[in-house]
Design a protein around this motif. Sequence first.
Motif, PDB file in Angstrom:
ATOM      1  N   LYS A   1       0.876  -1.170   0.000  1.00  0.00           N
ATOM      2  CA  LYS A   1       0.000   0.000   0.000  1.00  0.00           C
ATOM      3  C   LYS A   1       0.911   1.217   0.000  1.00  0.00           C
ATOM      4  CE  LYS A   1      -3.917   2.004   2.376  1.00  0.00           C
ATOM      5  NZ  LYS A   1      -4.865   1.840   3.484  1.00  0.00           N
ATOM      6  N   MET A   2       0.684   2.122  -0.943  1.00  0.00           N
ATOM      7  CA  MET A   2       1.542   3.296  -1.077  1.00  0.00           C
ATOM      8  C   MET A   2       0.725   4.563  -0.886  1.00  0.00           C
ATOM      9  SD  MET A   2       3.844   2.253  -4.363  1.00  0.00           S
ATOM     10  CE  MET A   2       2.486   1.768  -5.407  1.00  0.00           C
TER      11      MET A   2
ATOM     12  N   LEU B   1     -13.504   8.623 -10.355  1.00  0.00           N
ATOM     13  CA  LEU B   1     -13.667   9.505  -9.202  1.00  0.00           C
ATOM     14  C   LEU B   1     -14.930   9.183  -8.420  1.00  0.00           C
ATOM     15  CD1 LEU B   1     -12.596  12.883 -10.781  1.00  0.00           C
ATOM     16  CD2 LEU B   1     -11.227  11.313  -9.417  1.00  0.00           C
ATOM     17  N   GLN B   2     -14.766   9.010  -7.097  1.00  0.00           N
ATOM     18  CA  GLN B   2     -15.888   8.796  -6.202  1.00  0.00           C
ATOM     19  C   GLN B   2     -16.150  10.110  -5.474  1.00  0.00           C
ATOM     20  OE1 GLN B   2     -14.449   5.734  -3.651  1.00  0.00           O
ATOM     21  NE2 GLN B   2     -14.805   4.114  -5.124  1.00  0.00           N
TER      22      GLN B   2
ATOM     23  N   ASP C   1     -10.041   7.582  -2.365  1.00  0.00           N
ATOM     24  CA  ASP C   1      -9.253   7.292  -1.169  1.00  0.00           C
ATOM     25  C   ASP C   1      -8.201   6.216  -1.437  1.00  0.00           C
ATOM     26  OD1 ASP C   1     -10.630   9.151   0.380  1.00  0.00           O
ATOM     27  OD2 ASP C   1     -12.170   7.686   0.919  1.00  0.00           O
ATOM     28  N   ILE C   2      -8.600   5.155  -2.123  1.00  0.00           N
ATOM     29  CA  ILE C   2      -7.678   4.072  -2.458  1.00  0.00           C
ATOM     30  C   ILE C   2      -7.835   3.753  -3.938  1.00  0.00           C
ATOM     31  CG2 ILE C   2      -7.065   1.659  -2.064  1.00  0.00           C
ATOM     32  CD1 ILE C   2      -8.166   1.912   0.744  1.00  0.00           C
ATOM     33  N   LEU C   3      -6.726   3.712  -4.636  1.00  0.00           N
ATOM     34  CA  LEU C   3      -6.716   3.338  -6.041  1.00  0.00           C
ATOM     35  C   LEU C   3      -6.097   1.949  -6.135  1.00  0.00           C
ATOM     36  CD1 LEU C   3      -7.320   4.388  -8.900  1.00  0.00           C
ATOM     37  CD2 LEU C   3      -4.940   5.105  -9.016  1.00  0.00           C
TER      38      LEU C   3
ATOM     39  N   LYS D   1     -12.288  -2.277  -4.859  1.00  0.00           N
ATOM     40  CA  LYS D   1     -11.624  -3.568  -4.710  1.00  0.00           C
ATOM     41  C   LYS D   1     -12.382  -4.663  -5.457  1.00  0.00           C
ATOM     42  CE  LYS D   1      -9.875  -6.490  -0.984  1.00  0.00           C
ATOM     43  NZ  LYS D   1      -9.749  -6.600   0.470  1.00  0.00           N
ATOM     44  N   GLU D   2     -13.720  -4.601  -5.413  1.00  0.00           N
ATOM     45  CA  GLU D   2     -14.536  -5.608  -6.084  1.00  0.00           C
ATOM     46  C   GLU D   2     -14.297  -5.616  -7.590  1.00  0.00           C
ATOM     47  OE1 GLU D   2     -15.861  -3.199  -4.057  1.00  0.00           O
ATOM     48  OE2 GLU D   2     -16.000  -4.463  -2.268  1.00  0.00           O
ATOM     49  N   GLU D   3     -14.095  -4.435  -8.176  1.00  0.00           N
ATOM     50  CA  GLU D   3     -13.831  -4.345  -9.611  1.00  0.00           C
ATOM     51  C   GLU D   3     -12.507  -5.032  -9.958  1.00  0.00           C
ATOM     52  OE1 GLU D   3     -13.857  -0.122 -10.041  1.00  0.00           O
ATOM     53  OE2 GLU D   3     -15.924  -0.109 -10.764  1.00  0.00           O
TER      54      GLU D   3
END
Length: 80
Positions: free
Chosen positions: A5-6, A19-20, A26-28, A41-43
């Motif tokens: 995780k970076m 974009l959310q 927040d997390i890519l 994450k599901e995608e």
Amino acid sequence: LGRYKMNAWYFSPLPKELLQNGNTVDILYVCEFTLKFFSRKEELIRFQAKHLATNQRHPPGNEIYRNGKLSMFEIDGFEE
């Protein structure tokens, strides 16, 4: 999923469809084999289950260096 995780240390524009909440993510999530990125994450899990079963499990491009477990790949942005 992945072991790493970076934190981002500079601004990087993203496509609007990622974009959310209008303007931030927040997390890519990045697929370690294809370097494609997802906002959920599901995608990423669905993509890996569908596409990695038939494709090779390494980043795009040509491997140009290997030392033990470390590999470097050369990617031609025009072709890949």
